[in-house]
Design a protein around this motif. Structure first.
Motif, mmCIF file in Angstrom:
data_model
loop_
_atom_site.group_PDB
_atom_site.id
_atom_site.type_symbol
_atom_site.label_atom_id
_atom_site.label_comp_id
_atom_site.label_asym_id
_atom_site.label_seq_id
_atom_site.Cartn_x
_atom_site.Cartn_y
_atom_site.Cartn_z
ATOM 1 N N LYS A 158 0.831 -1.207 0.000
ATOM 2 C CA LYS A 158 0.000 0.000 0.000
ATOM 3 C C LYS A 158 0.863 1.254 0.000
ATOM 4 C CE LYS A 158 -2.000 0.901 3.849
ATOM 5 N NZ LYS A 158 -1.265 2.143 4.217
ATOM 6 N N GLN A 208 -6.340 -0.474 8.813
ATOM 7 C CA GLN A 208 -5.880 0.027 7.523
ATOM 8 C C GLN A 208 -5.826 1.554 7.538
ATOM 9 O OE1 GLN A 208 -4.793 -2.122 5.546
ATOM 10 N NE2 GLN A 208 -5.604 -3.865 6.664
ATOM 11 N N ILE A 218 -6.110 4.608 5.098
ATOM 12 C CA ILE A 218 -6.369 5.161 3.776
ATOM 13 C C ILE A 218 -6.626 6.664 3.855
ATOM 14 C CG2 ILE A 218 -7.310 2.996 2.898
ATOM 15 C CD1 ILE A 218 -10.086 4.196 3.167
#
Length: 302
Positions: A145, A200, A202
């Protein structure tokens, strides 16, 4: 007449000295609104321009940024600056690529138990535990990522980092990745349980709409929450990307209960707190209307 109505224009004189206080060059009739970056360009147009990256400092030792304006500096109309050789440099994109590619592949070497890592009978074997497999997925996804963000999302300044600093940074990230991977993927590793937590990050997508501050560039706008729920932390913190990053490594530490992971999480949190507070100081200095409720990294606390 037109000449009588012309505005008086005061030009600057800039003297560049080396570390031994020997004059390298003298620039006259420099525009008062010229930036340090533009002065560096003038130096490169000289007959014998320096072949290395430049760093300018004032007599008090303060380093000057490329976007500092000459007339805003604490100098008279004759400015004396000191030239420093920064040595070999790499751009920010290559810096972050080097820091992320190493941990990704190093961890996988331990996960697949390549030869000369553990005992011979364990070569190319796999751990039967789900936590070990999940840890590999989380760790790999984290750095994949990051690589995606570096290549496609982040907007870096044209700044550079000294090669020596890059080597130390890579030693830190690569070393910790190998250290934690060695223990998590060790044949004798026993998982603490079936805790499967993975946070996560983002929110960096929202940060990409404003100037990146990790490389020292100044923000052009205040980041605000969007319809994306992962950006809602902008209501409470200035750097939600660091908040999510800390949460991800804290979850990874709980899941694996591995001492190297916990140590890496602790050190990373300290460093990210420093970066977050620096960012918040820049935001509050650049924007008068910056939300007062926002903390740096931990909502309502830090």
């Amino acid at each position: 007449s037109k000449h009588m109505k012309a505005k008086n224009y005061v030009f600057f004189e800039v003297e560049i000295l080396d570390s031994k206080k020997l004059q390298l060059c003298f620039l006259d009739k420099v525009e008062p609104n010229a930036t340090i970056g533009e002065i560096k360009c003038l130096l490169h147009n000289l007959e014998n321009p320096p072949a290395v990256p430049l760093c300018f400092q004032l007599s008090d030792g303060k380093s000057l940024r490329d976007d500092d304006v000459l007339e805003n500096l604490p100098v008279g109309t004759t400015a004396t600056m000191f030239f420093h050789d920064l040595g070999p440099q790499l751009g920010w994109t290559m810096v972050f690529l080097a820091q992320c590619v190493g941990p990704l592949f190093l961890y996988l070497l331990f996960y697949f138990r390549l030869p000369n890592i553990y005992l011979h009978e364990h070569n190319y074997t796999r751990s039967p535990y789900k936590v070990v497999k999940l840890a590999c997925v989380c760790h790999s996804f984290h750095y994949i990522k990051k690589l995606f963000e570096i290549i496609f999302i982040h907007r870096f300044s044209h700044g550079t980092m000294p090669l020596r600093t890059i080597m130390w940074n890579c030693l830190y990230y690569w070393g910790f990745a190998a250290w934690m991977a060695y223990y998590i993927n060790h044949p004798l590793y026993t998982p603490p349980g079936d805790q499967m937590e993975c946070t996560q990050d983002i929110s960096v997508v929202a940060l990409s709409h404003s100037s990146s501050l990790a490389t020292g560039s100044r923000p052009k706008s205040i980041p605000y929450p969007t319809k994306n729920p992962f950006t809602w932390l902008f209501f409470l913190v200035s750097c939600p990307n660091y908040t999510y990053e800390t949460g991800a490594w804290l979850s990874f530490s709980i899941m694996t209960q591995c001492a190297p992971v916990a140590l890496f999480t602790f050190i990373s949190f300290i460093q990210m707190t420093i970066w977050a507070r620096e960012k918040q100081e820049i935001y509050t200095r650049e924007f008068i209307s910056y939300p007062e409720l926002r903390s740096a990294i931990v909502p309502l606390f830090l």
